[in-house]
Design a protein around this motif. Structure first.
Motif, PDB file in Angstrom:
ATOM      1  N   LEU A 139       8.753 -79.972 -16.053  1.00  0.00           N
ATOM      2  CA  LEU A 139       9.909 -80.301 -15.213  1.00  0.00           C
ATOM      3  C   LEU A 139       9.597 -81.405 -14.207  1.00  0.00           C
ATOM      4  O   LEU A 139      10.389 -81.681 -13.305  1.00  0.00           O
ATOM      5  N   ASN A 143      15.216 -84.517 -11.710  1.00  0.00           N
ATOM      6  CA  ASN A 143      15.849 -83.322 -12.279  1.00  0.00           C
ATOM      7  C   ASN A 143      17.300 -83.610 -12.679  1.00  0.00           C
ATOM      8  O   ASN A 143      18.062 -84.166 -11.897  1.00  0.00           O
ATOM      9  N   VAL A 152      12.997 -74.051  -9.741  1.00  0.00           N
ATOM     10  CA  VAL A 152      13.386 -72.953 -10.626  1.00  0.00           C
ATOM     11  C   VAL A 152      12.778 -71.625 -10.168  1.00  0.00           C
ATOM     12  O   VAL A 152      11.579 -71.541  -9.909  1.00  0.00           O
ATOM     13  N   HIS A 220      14.393 -72.880 -16.769  1.00  0.00           N
ATOM     14  CA  HIS A 220      15.140 -73.961 -16.109  1.00  0.00           C
ATOM     15  C   HIS A 220      16.618 -73.854 -16.481  1.00  0.00           C
ATOM     16  O   HIS A 220      17.502 -74.149 -15.678  1.00  0.00           O
TER      17      HIS A 220
END
Ligand code: HPA
Length: 272
Positions: A139, A143, A152, A220
C-alpha cells in the motif's frame, strides 16, 4: 491501477466470471482443491489483460471459475511471489480484481516452516494473525480512496467468524488443526537457525514467503480473509534441519487431502 482493474473485471465478466462468492488462492497445500472444483472456465494468466505475466519468468498459471460445494468460486491456480521479482502492486493485482468481481471472501493457503515446538511436519494451521516482515509494503504510494482508506485497520486481519467455523469443521472431522501467527519474510532463502529463533522471538508460530501482501490488500478493500498454512518443515531452536523445495512440496502433499476437505466443507456451510 483503478482503470486496469476495471478493464480486467469487464473482460472476466464477459467471459462468464459472474457472481462468485469466494476467491481462493491455491498455494502450496491446496493444489488438490482445483481437482474438486467443477471448473467451468479456465483462462491462462497470459490471456487476461493486465494480469502479471512475464515471458522472462515463464510463469504458468490459470484463473479458474467454477463451482465448489454449490458455491461459485474464482481461484488463482499458481500464485505470484515477491521473490520472483514482481512488485507488491503486481502480485496483489488479482486480489483487486476479485473485489471488483464482487467477491467479499478470500481464502489463502500456503506452506510454512513451524517454529512452535508443538507443531509437526504435515500439520494444518489456521492463521489467526500475521507479522509483516517483508520490506516493501503493497500500500506504499498514493492511496486511491476508491479501493480503501489510507490507514487500514488491521485489528482483525483474519476473520474471526471464519476461523471459528473452520475450527468447528476440523473438530467434526477429527482433524488436528493448529492455530497461530504467520510471519512473512521475502525469501527465497529458507531461514538460518538464528533467523528461526528471531521468528519465534518475534511472536510467530510459522514463517513463509507469501500471503501477507494479499491479505493486506484484501483488508484495504474490506474483504474477509481465511488463511490456512501447511507446516512443511520445522525450525526449532537447536535442531534446525536441512530443508528443500522438494521436501516442502512433499510434506504439503500429505496434508492436501485434509485441507481440501476442510475448505470444501467451509465453503459449503459458510453463511455469506
Ligand atoms: N521458511 C520459509 N518459507 C517456507 C518454509 C520455511 O521454513 N517452509 C515452507 N515455506
Amino acid at each position: 491501477m483503478w482503470n486496469k482493474v476495471q478493464e480486467t473485471v469487464s473482460f472476466l465478466k464477459e467471459k462468464g466470471f459472474v457472481n462468485p462468492d469466494f476467491a481462493i488462492v491455491l498455494g502450496t497445500g491446496l493444489g488438490r482443491l482445483s481437482q474438486i472444483i467443477d471448473i467451468e472456465k479456465s483462462i491462462p494468466y497470459a490471456e487476461i489483460p493486465n494480469f502479471p505475466i512475464s515471458t522472462v519468468q515463464g510463469h504458468t498459471g490459470n484463473l479458474i471459475y467454477g463451482t465448489l460445494a454449490g458455491k461459485k468460486v474464482v481461484a488463482l491456480q499458481g500464485r505470484f511471489h515477491y521473490y520472483e521479482g514482481w512488485s507488491m502492486q503486481e502480485l496483489t493485482f488479482p486480489i483487486r480484481v476479485f473485489k471488483f468481481l464482487g467477491i467479499e471472501n478470500l481464502i489463502v493457503s500456503n506452506a510454512s516452516g513451524g517454529v512452535n515446538s508443538k507443531f509437526k511436519v504435515g500439520d494444518v494451521m489456521v492463521i489467526t494473525d500475521h507479522i509483516n516482515m517483508m520490506h516493501e509494503h503493497p500500500l506504499r504510494g498514493t492511496n486511491d480512496e476508491r479501493f480503501g482508506v489510507r490507514f487500514v485497520d488491521m485489528h482483525e486481519p483474519y476473520n474471526l467468524q471464519m476461523i471459528t467455523q473452520f475450527k468447528a469443521i476440523a473438530q467434526k472431522h477429527k482433524i488436528n488443526l493448529q492455530e497461530g501467527v504467520y510471519l512473512a519474510l521475502q525469501g527465497p532463502t529458507f531461514e538460518t537457525p538464528a533467523e528461526y529463533v528471531m521468528v519465534k522471538t518475534m511472536g510467530a508460530d510459522t514463517v513463509g514467503m507469501s500471503t501477507v501482501p494479499e491479505v493486506i490488500v484484501a483488508k484495504h478493500m474490506n474483504m474477509n480473509c481465511l488463511g490456512i498454512s501447511v507446516i512443511t518443515d520445522l525450525g526449532l531452536e537447536g535442531q534446525v534441519e536441512s530443508v528443500s523445495h522438494e521436501a516442502v512440496q512433499l510434506a504439503a502433499k500429505t496434508a492436501e487431502k485434509s485441507v481440501s476437505l476442510l475448505v470444501k466443507e467451509f465453503v459449503a456451510n459458510y453463511q455469506l
